[in-house]
Each structure stands twice: as C-alpha cells, then as structure tokens.
Design an enzyme around this catalytic site. Structure first.
Site, short mmCIF file in Angstrom:
data_model
loop_
_atom_site.label_atom_id
_atom_site.label_comp_id
_atom_site.label_asym_id
_atom_site.label_seq_id
_atom_site.Cartn_x
_atom_site.Cartn_y
_atom_site.Cartn_z
N THR A 136 47.79 35.80 5.44
CA THR A 136 47.99 34.83 6.52
C THR A 136 47.66 33.39 6.16
OG1 THR A 136 45.78 35.39 7.34
CG2 THR A 136 47.63 36.59 8.28
N GLU A 137 47.41 33.13 4.88
CA GLU A 137 46.91 31.81 4.49
C GLU A 137 47.84 30.66 4.86
OE1 GLU A 137 44.82 34.77 1.81
OE2 GLU A 137 46.80 34.54 2.73
#
Length: 261
Positions: A136-137
């Site tokens: 999810t960065e």
C-alpha cells in the site's frame, strides 16, 4: 533469550516457532522488532538443533507493515537517518531470507507492506481464507522499496508491477495465483496444514536442505548488497518528494491526499 516484541520457542523435535508478538499494534514492524527479528535469525541460523522454522503472529493481524511511530520518526528524520533505518529493515529481511533452514509462514490475518516482505522471505506460506494483503506504499506517496527484491523474487516482475503501483488490497486466492502464498485453507485447517508442511522438511537431511535452499537462491535473480543499497536510495529519494510529504501528512491527519478524487 528474552525478547520484547517477538517470541522464540524451539520444540524438542527441532521445529522453532518465531512469533510476532505485538498484537495490540497489529504486529507492526517497530525499530525494536526489526532488531529482535535480526537477532533471532542469527540465532536460528547457528542452532544445529533447529530443523525448520514456523513464522506466525499473535492477535488479529499477521503484520500491518511499518509501525506508526516508526513511520512518524522517518517523516521527521533527515536523509541519512532514513537510509540507516531502511538499512536495518533490509538487513533483517536479508538475514531471514538467507536462513539455512526451511521457514514456513502461518498467515492467519491480514498482512500489508513489510508484512508481505516477511512472507516473501519464507519458503512456504500457508494462509487462511479471507485474509487480505496489500503493498500500500504508493497510497502514501511512497514505494515498497526495501521489500521489493524479495517480493519480486517471490512473484516475478510481471505480477509485482500492478500490485506495486496501485497499492490495492487483494485476497488470499489472488496471492496464491501470484505465487506469494503456497496454500489457502480454512482457518480451522491452518494448524494441520502447517504441521504437514513442517513435517515434510524433517524427512530431509538438515544440511542438505540448507544447501538445496542456497542452490535455489543462487539460480534466481541475485539480491546483492548493491541491489539492496540501490532500493534504499530510491526510497530516500521518494521520501523527499512533494507526494510523500502530502501522502504521509494526509495519513497522520486522517484525510484524503490531494490526488484522491
């Protein structure tokens, strides 16, 4: 050895259980946990009595990724401090990846970011149905840099590209199709499946199993110190962008970042 954020128990038959033990924080990777996992990897590597390792976790989640306070410290830090902290995480992953024993992940709950990195350095991953994963960065304006060599080694560049870029969540069956997960089972069957997987390694000669693991690693794309350093530099560059400042600020301020429609 007593730890604060993990537990390490070795059974008489040679199966070690390495447990993430910050359930109240969804087993997020703090600076302390990173150091303790590195120490545990060194100890397990040197212990001739250990034949196989099960990596599991307490509480609802397997691993939520980076610890919130650790991330806040990175947000306020200078470039060299960020590089130093990312290097500590990278060396922990490297130590676990090079562990000369079979390592099986028991994934009973959701796993994001660095948790997917931990799964990727395991030799087999057994996940419960309904579990969700995500890299999810990019939703924070960042990139999954430090874990990327291990994730790509696990699932390949083609599978990694859309997951790296979108940051979307995906379920266990998709993770299995991608190669991140070895088997998906009902939660009630998780322990029996883990037992069967670990028993298969006890039938192998211990030293030969370690050599076979090194052989397989040597035939894949190399994960050298230079590659690790390059991913850390890319992360440091990304931390300095306007997008990262906006994304991380929005996260802490509990609002949508400017790029979300």
């Amino acid at each position: 050895m007593s730890y604060d954020t993990i537990r390490l128990v070795v059974e008489d038959r040679g199966i070690a259980r390495l447990t993430l033990a910050r359930p109240e924080k969804h087993n997020a990777l703090s600076a302390v946990m990173i150091g303790e996992l590195t120490d545990a990897a060194v100890r397990l590597s040197a212990d001739a009595a250990v034949r196989a390792v099960v990596l599991d976790a307490e509480g609802k989640s397997f691993c939520a990724g980076g610890d919130l306070e650790w991330m806040r410290e990175q947000f306020a830090a200078d470039r060299q401090t960020r590089i130093a902290e990312a290097t500590r995480l990278a060396m922990m992953l490297k130590a676990l990846n090079e562990l000369p024993k079979p390592m099986v992940a028991r994934v009973h709950g959701n796993s994001f970011g660095g948790g997917v990195g931990l799964m990727s350095v395991c030799d087999a991953v057994i996940a419960a149905k309904g579990v969700k994963f995500g890299l999810t960065e990019t939703r924070l304006g960042l990139i999954p840099a430090t874990i990327s060599p291990y994730v790509v080694a696990r699932i390949g560049e083609g599978r990694a590209r859309p997951l790296f870029m979108s940051g979307r969540l995906f379920e266990a069956q998709e993770a299995k199709t991608a190669g991140l997960v070895t088997a998906v089972v009902d939660a009630a069957q998780l322990d029996a499946t883990i037992e069967a997987e670990t028993l298969s390694y006890l039938a192998a000669a211990p030293a030969a199993a370690g050599r076979a693991k090194r052989l397989a690693r040597s035939l894949g794309a190399p994960i050298t110190d230079a590659i690790i350093a390059a991913t850390i530099e890319r992360l440091a560059d990304t931390w300095e962008t306007d997008e990262a400042r906006e994304g991380v600020s929005a996260f802490f301020e509990r609002r949508e970042p400017s790029w979300r429609a």
